[in-house]
Design an enzyme around this catalytic site. Structure first.
Site, PDB file in Angstrom:
ATOM      1  N   LYS A 191       0.844  -1.202   0.000  1.00  0.00           N
ATOM      2  CA  LYS A 191       0.000   0.000   0.000  1.00  0.00           C
ATOM      3  C   LYS A 191       0.871   1.241   0.000  1.00  0.00           C
ATOM      4  O   LYS A 191       1.711   1.425   0.878  1.00  0.00           O
ATOM      5  CB  LYS A 191      -0.904   0.033   1.237  1.00  0.00           C
ATOM      6  CG  LYS A 191      -1.915   1.166   1.136  1.00  0.00           C
ATOM      7  CD  LYS A 191      -2.597   1.481   2.456  1.00  0.00           C
ATOM      8  CE  LYS A 191      -1.871   2.487   3.294  1.00  0.00           C
ATOM      9  NZ  LYS A 191      -1.651   3.810   2.686  1.00  0.00           N
ATOM     10  N   GLU A 266      10.280   0.493  10.251  1.00  0.00           N
ATOM     11  CA  GLU A 266      11.292   1.552  10.068  1.00  0.00           C
ATOM     12  C   GLU A 266      10.570   2.836  10.396  1.00  0.00           C
ATOM     13  O   GLU A 266       9.618   3.211   9.704  1.00  0.00           O
ATOM     14  CB  GLU A 266      11.762   1.630   8.614  1.00  0.00           C
ATOM     15  CG  GLU A 266      12.416   0.389   8.084  1.00  0.00           C
ATOM     16  CD  GLU A 266      13.797   0.144   8.632  1.00  0.00           C
ATOM     17  OE1 GLU A 266      14.315   0.969   9.401  1.00  0.00           O
ATOM     18  OE2 GLU A 266      14.358  -0.909   8.299  1.00  0.00           O
ATOM     19  N   CYS A 300      13.825  10.250   7.209  1.00  0.00           N
ATOM     20  CA  CYS A 300      13.749   9.698   8.568  1.00  0.00           C
ATOM     21  C   CYS A 300      15.106   9.758   9.251  1.00  0.00           C
ATOM     22  O   CYS A 300      15.183   9.893  10.463  1.00  0.00           O
ATOM     23  CB  CYS A 300      13.200   8.283   8.534  1.00  0.00           C
ATOM     24  SG  CYS A 300      14.024   7.239   7.360  1.00  0.00           S
ATOM     25  N   GLU A 398      10.557  14.783  16.185  1.00  0.00           N
ATOM     26  CA  GLU A 398      10.870  14.707  14.753  1.00  0.00           C
ATOM     27  C   GLU A 398      10.010  15.732  14.007  1.00  0.00           C
ATOM     28  O   GLU A 398       8.782  15.681  14.054  1.00  0.00           O
ATOM     29  CB  GLU A 398      10.567  13.298  14.222  1.00  0.00           C
ATOM     30  CG  GLU A 398      10.915  13.160  12.745  1.00  0.00           C
ATOM     31  CD  GLU A 398      10.691  11.748  12.207  1.00  0.00           C
ATOM     32  OE1 GLU A 398       9.601  11.190  12.429  1.00  0.00           O
ATOM     33  OE2 GLU A 398      11.609  11.225  11.551  1.00  0.00           O
TER      34      GLU A 398
HETATM   35  P1  NAD Z   1       2.253   7.811   8.751  1.00  0.00           P
HETATM   36  O1  NAD Z   1       3.160   6.985   9.563  1.00  0.00           O
HETATM   37  O2  NAD Z   1       0.896   8.056   9.313  1.00  0.00           O
HETATM   38  O3  NAD Z   1       2.062   7.159   7.290  1.00  0.00           O
HETATM   39  C1  NAD Z   1       2.927   6.228   6.710  1.00  0.00           C
HETATM   40  C2  NAD Z   1       2.122   5.112   6.062  1.00  0.00           C
HETATM   41  O4  NAD Z   1       1.340   4.456   7.046  1.00  0.00           O
HETATM   42  C3  NAD Z   1       1.122   5.582   4.998  1.00  0.00           C
HETATM   43  O5  NAD Z   1       1.085   4.628   3.955  1.00  0.00           O
HETATM   44  C4  NAD Z   1      -0.196   5.578   5.742  1.00  0.00           C
HETATM   45  O6  NAD Z   1      -1.310   5.401   4.897  1.00  0.00           O
HETATM   46  C5  NAD Z   1      -0.025   4.387   6.657  1.00  0.00           C
HETATM   47  N1  NAD Z   1      -0.870   4.429   7.858  1.00  0.00           N
HETATM   48  C6  NAD Z   1      -1.265   5.508   8.549  1.00  0.00           C
HETATM   49  N2  NAD Z   1      -2.045   5.136   9.604  1.00  0.00           N
HETATM   50  C7  NAD Z   1      -2.147   3.802   9.551  1.00  0.00           C
HETATM   51  C8  NAD Z   1      -2.809   2.830  10.356  1.00  0.00           C
HETATM   52  N3  NAD Z   1      -3.528   3.192  11.417  1.00  0.00           N
HETATM   53  N4  NAD Z   1      -2.700   1.533  10.016  1.00  0.00           N
HETATM   54  C9  NAD Z   1      -1.966   1.145   8.956  1.00  0.00           C
HETATM   55  N5  NAD Z   1      -1.330   2.018   8.153  1.00  0.00           N
HETATM   56  C10 NAD Z   1      -1.408   3.331   8.443  1.00  0.00           C
HETATM   57  O7  NAD Z   1       2.970   9.163   8.470  1.00  0.00           O
HETATM   58  P2  NAD Z   1       2.326  10.554   7.987  1.00  0.00           P
HETATM   59  O8  NAD Z   1       1.038  10.850   8.701  1.00  0.00           O
HETATM   60  O9  NAD Z   1       2.292  10.569   6.523  1.00  0.00           O
HETATM   61  O10 NAD Z   1       3.423  11.586   8.467  1.00  0.00           O
HETATM   62  C11 NAD Z   1       3.426  12.017   9.815  1.00  0.00           C
HETATM   63  C12 NAD Z   1       4.832  12.085  10.344  1.00  0.00           C
HETATM   64  O11 NAD Z   1       5.455  10.811  10.259  1.00  0.00           O
HETATM   65  C13 NAD Z   1       5.786  12.954   9.565  1.00  0.00           C
HETATM   66  O12 NAD Z   1       5.682  14.281   9.892  1.00  0.00           O
HETATM   67  C14 NAD Z   1       7.096  12.384   9.950  1.00  0.00           C
HETATM   68  O13 NAD Z   1       7.512  12.874  11.179  1.00  0.00           O
HETATM   69  C15 NAD Z   1       6.818  10.927  10.069  1.00  0.00           C
HETATM   70  N6  NAD Z   1       7.184  10.147   8.858  1.00  0.00           N
HETATM   71  C16 NAD Z   1       8.293   9.383   8.948  1.00  0.00           C
HETATM   72  C17 NAD Z   1       8.692   8.644   7.847  1.00  0.00           C
HETATM   73  C18 NAD Z   1       9.913   7.802   7.887  1.00  0.00           C
HETATM   74  O14 NAD Z   1      10.424   7.398   6.856  1.00  0.00           O
HETATM   75  N7  NAD Z   1      10.407   7.459   9.066  1.00  0.00           N
HETATM   76  C19 NAD Z   1       7.972   8.703   6.660  1.00  0.00           C
HETATM   77  C20 NAD Z   1       6.810   9.467   6.613  1.00  0.00           C
HETATM   78  C21 NAD Z   1       6.447  10.192   7.737  1.00  0.00           C
END
Ligand code: NAD
Length: 498
Positions: A191, A266, A300, A398
């Site tokens: 996804k 990760e 990240c 972060e």
């Molecule tokens: P997120 O962790 O919510 O999203 C990442 C992925 O997880 C997306 O594909 C999303 O659809 C999915 N996801 C979200 N909620 C979920 C759930 N309950 N169950 C299963 N899958 C789910 O990140 P975000 O909201 O896009 O960004 C928020 C913060 O996260 C950013 O500001 C940043 O600090 C951090 N982030 C970190 C990374 C990294 O590589 N470590 C990447 C993106 C965002």
């Protein structure tokens, strides 16, 4: 029958057909509820396209397809060598269209086209190609026990893997997940992040073209709370591999516990970068700038906490400010001069700006930047804070944007203690010419990766991952295979005499 593709022309003139459906069983299908995700160009805030969002029912269809493929002889009995050939073909196809993929990720995510082409694409192609070589090299062992018995182990695929990826490197994150999982013979439902849903659907067309049997790789878009959560909780999914925020990872871990799923996570970071008096200052400034300001700070592993030894602190600040002015050119994705594009979405833009406001209200000093760029688009000025206390939110949380804190330390012990004073443990940098110190500090820092006299080095041959709340498990390199195989022990009784 819904129209499941759309003709698009990107701002750089590239024309292509954008699939918009869910890729299940090697076909694009419409979402069952007709729910859509809108993809926005973060530079202009205008819509690029709408794609289908998977419902719980769609996730189930994709998982069932992956389950069936796992047992189908076209995949189950495919020799590892032939699996590797398919993967190598996929890497070749990706390479043939690298300009197209770089265009889509630049448009959808906001990163400069030149960077997508010279960094993201080689990483994605290289990762798939690298793991294609591993496909016939995941051996077991033979273990002697007594003269009458011995045992051997077989490395088998885990089964159906649910993969959930973020938006900061859309295509290379997909490659990091697909490469090792396919090499080990698993089947997949992946996804993409709802913020960047486009390039992965074009990748889906190459999965079919390369010759993967139906159901081996299923690609869906969908919202995290709906499609993501359905994937994590599905009883026929054997493992979840996730990259994203620590908060979401924690929810995923809870949800996965219901069916005792294997997980790889990760997650986030607040990576320290230590600059000692005896370093090459020019190099330290160059790398520490790139370590936080590259990819708009949406990394990240970004080294977002810079700690500089007292004697060179003022000099470092002066030079860092010049580096930001000279290098961090903010602009759209298509200008070859652009170093920093727009942040991925309005939500991310607002989040970063709220951190900048928190830094100011908590009393930190803005050395440069400190706000948004005027006009349309989610552009933020590269921002440097000094006079930062270790308790401030900008130092602890972060931010995931072009915002850095620079503070000073006096001794090596203090530097290491402060570097480790975080719930995270993803990356860390150390700048020194003293070899002994470099390796001593590298060993002491609580992080999954340490860069000596550098920042952000990342290579598909080298393990990547975090400690503490930055993750569980490793991706990339030989270590990346561990997460996608399970070991079966077969006991053999060779005789009846003993
Ligand atoms: P997120 O962790 O919510 O999203 C990442 C992925 O997880 C997306 O594909 C999303 O659809 C999915 N996801 C979200 N909620 C979920 C759930 N309950 N169950 C299963 N899958 C789910 O990140 P975000 O909201 O896009 O960004 C928020 C913060 O996260 C950013 O500001 C940043 O600090 C951090 N982030 C970190 C990374 C990294 O590589 N470590 C990447 C993106 C965002």
């Amino acid at each position: 029958m819904a129209n499941l593709s759309i003709e698009l022309t990107a701002p750089n003139g590239v024309k292509y057909t954008q699939p918009t459906g869910l890729f299940i069983n090697n076909e694009f299908v419409a979402s069952s509820k007709g729910e859509l995700i809108e993809s926005i160009d973060p530079a202009t805030e205008s819509k690029i396209a709408e794609v289908h969002a998977a419902s719980e029912e769609d996730v189930d269809k994709a998982v069932q397809a992956a389950r069936a493929a796992l047992k189908h002889e076209s995949w189950k009995h495919l020799p590892g060598t032939d699996r590797g050939i398919l993967m190598a073909k996929l890497a070749d196809l990706l390479e043939e269209q690298k300009e197209l993929f770089a265009t889509i990720d630049a448009w959808d995510n906001g990163k400069p086209y030149s960077v997508a082409l010279s960094e993201d694409l080689p990483e994605a192609i290289g990762t798939i190609r690298y793991y294609s070589g591993w496909a016939d090299k995941t051996f077991g062992q033979t273990i002697s026990t007594t003269s009458a018995k011995f045992a051997y182990t077989i490395r088998q695929p885990i089964g159906v893997i649910g993969q959930i990826i973020p938006w900061n490197y859309p295509l290379s994150m997909a490659a990091w997940k697909l490469g090792p999982a396919l090499a080990c013979g698993n089947t997949i439902v992946i996804k993409a992040a709802e913020q960047t849903p486009l390039s992965i659907l074009v990748l889906a067309t190459l999965i079919k073209k390369a010759g993967f049997p139906p159901g081996v790789v299923n690609i869906i878009n969908g919202y995290g709370r709906e499609a993501g959560a359905a994937l994590v909780q599905h009883p026929l999914v054997d493992k979840i591999a996730f990259t994203g925020s620590t908060a979401t990872a924690s929810q995923i871990m809870k949800m996965a516990s219901g069916t005792l799923k294997n997980i790889t996570l990760e997650t986030g970071g607040k990576s320290p970068l230590l600059v000692f008096n005896d370093c090459d200052l020019e190099q330290a400034v160059k790398w520490s700038h790139a370590g936080i300001m590259s990819n708009k700070g949406e990394i990240c592993t970004a080294t977002s906490r810079i700690l500089v030894q007292q004697d060179i602190y003022e000099k470092f600040l002066e030079k860092f400010k010049v580096q930001v002015k000279d290098v961090s050119k903010v602009g759209d994705q298509w200008d070859s001069e652009t170093f920093q594009g727009p942040q991925v979405t309005r939500t991310q833009y607002d989040r970063i700006l709220s951190f900048i406001e928190a830094g100011k209200s908590e009393g930190a000093t803005v050395l440069c930047g400190g706000g948004a760029r005027e006009g349309k688009g989610f552009f933020i000025q590269p921002t440097v804070f000094t006079d930062v206390k270790d308790t401030m939110r900008i130092y602890r949380e972060e931010i995931f944007g072009p915002v850095v804190t620079i503070s000073s330390f006096s001794t090596e012990d203090e530097a290491v203690d402060r570097a480790n004073d975080t719930t995270y443990g993803l990356g860390a940098s150390v700048f020194t010419k003293d070899l002994e110190r470099a390796h001593r500090v590298a060993a002491e820092i609580e992080a999954g990766m340490v860069w000596i006299n550098s920042s952000q080095d990342c290579d598909f041959r080298i393990p990547f991952g975090g400690v503490k709340q930055s993750g569980i498990g490793r991706e990339l390199g030989e270590a990346g295979l561990e997460g996608y195989t399970q070991i079966k022990a077969v006991h053999v009784n060779m005789g009846t005499k003993l």
